[in-house]
Design a protein around this motif. Structure first.
Motif, short mmCIF file in Angstrom:
data_model
loop_
_atom_site.label_atom_id
_atom_site.label_comp_id
_atom_site.label_asym_id
_atom_site.label_seq_id
_atom_site.Cartn_x
_atom_site.Cartn_y
_atom_site.Cartn_z
N GLY A 21 -8.01 1.15 14.06
CA GLY A 21 -9.17 0.84 12.84
C GLY A 21 -8.56 1.42 11.45
O GLY A 21 -9.56 1.70 10.80
N GLN A 22 -7.41 1.72 11.00
CA GLN A 22 -6.93 2.38 10.29
C GLN A 22 -6.33 1.28 9.22
O GLN A 22 -5.89 0.23 9.48
CB GLN A 22 -5.90 3.30 10.69
N SER A 23 -6.03 1.66 8.14
CA SER A 23 -5.46 0.82 6.98
C SER A 23 -4.07 0.82 7.51
O SER A 23 -3.29 1.68 7.65
CB SER A 23 -5.77 1.32 5.53
N PRO A 24 -3.60 -0.39 7.21
CA PRO A 24 -2.00 -0.69 7.51
C PRO A 24 -1.34 0.10 6.58
O PRO A 24 -1.68 0.54 5.46
CB PRO A 24 -1.95 -1.86 7.52
N VAL A 25 -0.10 0.57 7.08
CA VAL A 25 0.87 1.07 6.07
C VAL A 25 1.59 0.10 5.40
O VAL A 25 2.20 -0.94 6.02
CB VAL A 25 2.02 2.20 6.85
N VAL A 26 1.81 0.13 4.13
CA VAL A 26 2.81 -0.61 3.17
C VAL A 26 3.94 0.07 2.32
O VAL A 26 3.61 1.24 2.13
CB VAL A 26 2.01 -1.60 2.43
N LYS A 27 5.12 -0.76 2.22
CA LYS A 27 6.03 -0.20 1.58
C LYS A 27 6.02 -0.53 0.14
O LYS A 27 5.81 -1.67 -0.52
CB LYS A 27 7.26 -0.86 2.21
N VAL A 28 6.05 0.38 -0.77
CA VAL A 28 6.05 0.18 -2.10
C VAL A 28 7.37 0.95 -2.75
O VAL A 28 8.09 1.70 -1.96
CB VAL A 28 4.79 0.56 -2.64
N GLU A 29 7.42 0.74 -4.02
CA GLU A 29 8.64 1.67 -4.76
C GLU A 29 8.17 2.87 -4.47
O GLU A 29 7.29 3.56 -5.04
CB GLU A 29 8.57 1.16 -6.22
N GLY A 30 9.12 3.68 -3.92
CA GLY A 30 8.96 4.94 -3.64
C GLY A 30 8.75 5.34 -2.29
O GLY A 30 9.21 6.45 -1.84
N GLY A 31 8.03 4.64 -1.46
CA GLY A 31 8.10 4.71 -0.12
C GLY A 31 6.68 4.14 0.58
O GLY A 31 6.45 3.08 0.14
N LEU A 32 6.24 5.00 1.69
CA LEU A 32 5.23 3.98 2.36
C LEU A 32 4.05 4.69 1.91
O LEU A 32 3.95 5.97 1.76
CB LEU A 32 5.45 4.27 3.89
N VAL A 33 2.92 3.81 1.72
CA VAL A 33 1.64 4.11 1.42
C VAL A 33 0.33 3.86 2.47
O VAL A 33 0.64 2.69 2.95
CB VAL A 33 1.25 4.00 -0.06
N ASP A 52 -8.40 -7.11 4.77
CA ASP A 52 -7.67 -8.10 5.70
C ASP A 52 -6.42 -8.56 4.78
O ASP A 52 -5.71 -9.37 5.50
CB ASP A 52 -8.52 -9.25 6.05
N ALA A 53 -6.29 -8.01 3.64
CA ALA A 53 -5.20 -8.52 2.91
C ALA A 53 -3.97 -7.65 2.91
O ALA A 53 -3.01 -8.02 2.57
CB ALA A 53 -5.79 -8.87 1.29
N VAL A 54 -4.53 -6.58 3.30
CA VAL A 54 -3.36 -5.41 3.41
C VAL A 54 -2.09 -5.78 4.04
O VAL A 54 -2.10 -5.97 5.20
CB VAL A 54 -4.10 -3.94 3.54
N GLY A 55 -1.26 -5.70 3.38
CA GLY A 55 0.37 -6.36 4.25
C GLY A 55 0.51 -7.52 4.31
O GLY A 55 1.51 -8.11 4.85
N GLN A 56 -0.31 -8.27 3.91
CA GLN A 56 -0.20 -9.62 4.22
C GLN A 56 0.23 -10.64 2.77
O GLN A 56 -0.62 -10.88 1.97
CB GLN A 56 -1.70 -10.38 4.36
N ARG A 57 1.30 -10.59 2.51
CA ARG A 57 1.98 -11.15 1.28
C ARG A 57 1.75 -12.84 1.18
O ARG A 57 1.77 -13.21 0.03
CB ARG A 57 3.47 -11.05 1.55
#
Length: 449
Positions: free
Chosen positions: A20-32, A119-124
């Motif tokens: 039930g946590q927010s997904p981890v996504v990769k951005v410039e600099g690292g994972l958030v 539900d959009a986090v990590g969904q390109r």
């Protein structure tokens, strides 16, 4: 992205969803990793760095790429705000928009915040429209998480909201001959505007990781934020990254056929050198060794309107007025307006911009007037009054807001988010808000009914 990193992100996504946590996504600099907002259907990422901290030798330099970090950066806290005089309690804006969140000041302030449907986090493939908000504050005050500003209502309407910080005042706009001499293009100043471009570029390149569509970014701003939007749509450096633009209480264009473009590089350098010489900062070393508190105190004492964006021939090649008349503005749809009791009369300049849009390229702008005189005082529909409504944060205001005010906030939000989605403030299939044309100079008025 390497196969190993892709696998790590995929595993993080599955684990986060399971717990039930927010997904981890990769951005410039690292994972958030974001956190749940006040609305359970929205995830907020607070304080993501979009550039390296502009401290030490990077003071008064263009924003540099963000550094890499190890592990997962949990973005649950707003960043420090940029150095600024602020609005003291007892002043109008100090009382109206009192500081509530983290307001620790620092030169390490180049961060942004993102609100997106959970539900959009990590969904390109979601490709949601994106609103890129630039705060006001006369170029020397403000930050991206002021009490009026929140993205829950935006995300609940299917729009990703991004707010940013950028360098202000003497830290953001000082030009000086020695600063110009150390650059390859021979210019200095405009660092705060370069920050805005860097943040926009970061969003363009990373927002898909949060479910956003980089090809559908609307830039919005109010007051100095609106003036900043005028700079962004005029600048060749932001070309191709802007789909729509909203200019709130930032005027339009002058009614004369030529505009004042005298605020150039040499004039800005002269202003900066005069200021620095007066306080004994006669070398780059002394300028960069001075404490932020010292510089801010001198800035406050000398007049806080000294340092602002200027035409440097690189970032800004011409004024907004000239860019509009020369058809050099971003190829975008425009919405523009002001409040009924704004800080100065803006109606004629806004009309002139709208008439020009219609006459030059037959893509007329949408014009509005926010006319609700806020309850609680006799200050009317003052400069910045619409912010409570366009972010739907009326419950944070001390004013005795009514049910009619909440209904008006819904109306404002629907129009603003429709514009971000479609380049048109109307719902698909309706035409309640007509564009402002030569034949029909229509202005949408927002007020309680």
């Amino acid at each position: 992205m390497t196969k190993k990193l892709f696998a790590l992100c995929a595993l993080s996504l599955m684990v986060a969803l399971a717990w039930g946590q927010s997904p981890v996504v990769k951005v410039e600099g690292g994972l958030v990793q974001g956190v749940a907002s006040a609305s359970s259907d929205v995830t907020v990422f607070r304080g993501i760095p979009y550039a390296a901290p502009p401290v030490g030798d990077l003071r008064w330099k263009h924003p540099q790429p963000v550094g890499k970090w190890e592990g997962v950066r949990k973005t649950d806290t707003f960043s420090n705000i940029c150095w600024q005089p602020g609005n003291a309690v007892g002043t109008f804006y100090g009382n109206e928009f009192y500081w509530k969140e983290n307001t620790v000041q620092s030169e390490d302030c180049l961060y942004l915040n993102i609100w997106t449907p959970a539900d959009a986090v990590g969904q390109r493939d979601k490709k949601l429209p994106v609103a890129f908000w630039v705060h006001g504050g006369a170029y020397f005050n403000g930050y991206g998480h002021e009490i009026t500003m929140d993205g829950d209502a935006w995300a609940n309407r299917g729009v990703i909201l991004v707010t940013i910080n950028y360098r202000l005042g003497i830290f953001g706009f000082l030009a000086h001959p020695e600063l110009s001499a150390e650059t390859s293009d021979g210019t200095s100043g405009n660092y705060g505007t370069y920050d805005q471009v860097a943040a926009l570029k970061w969003v363009y390149e990373n927002i898909a990781q949060f479910g956003g569509d980089p090809k559908n970014i609307t830039v919005l701003g109010q007051s100095a934020g609106a003036a900043s939007i005028k700079n962004l749509v005029s600048s060749p450096l932001s070309k191709g990254m802007i789909k729509n633009a909203v200019i709130q209480s930032g005027g339009g264009i002058s009614e004369t056929t030529t505009s004042n473009s005298d605020n150039g590089q040499k004039q800005a350098e002269t202003t900066g050198k005069t200021f620095m010489d007066k306080f004994g900062y006669t070398s780059l070393k002394k300028m960069r060794n001075a404490s932020a508190e010292e510089l801010l105190n001198h800035f406050k004492a000398e007049g806080m309107g000294l340092f602002r964006p200027h035409i440097d021939g690189i970032l800004l090649k011409e004024s907004f007025d000239d860019a509009a008349r020369n058809q050099h503005l971003a190829d975008a749809e425009y919405m523009i307006g002001c409040t009924l009791d704004d800080i100065r009369p803006m109606g004629k300049q806004i009309d002139t911009f709208c008439f020009l849009r219609d006459s030059l390229d037959h893509r007329p702008a949408y014009q509005y007037l926010f006319a609700r005189k806020l309850p609680g005082t006799h200050d009317g529909a003052f400069h910045s009054a619409e912010l409570w409504y366009m972010f739907h944060t009326l419950d944070r205001s001390w004013r005795p807001m009514t049910k009619a005010d909440y209904k008006l906030a819904d109306e404002v939000m629907d129009c603003w988010t429709n514009f971000v989605k479609y380049g048109n403030p109307n719902k698909p299939g309706s035409e309640n808000w007509h564009p402002f044309t030569l034949a029909n100079p229509y202005v949408m008025t927002f007020n309680i009914k």
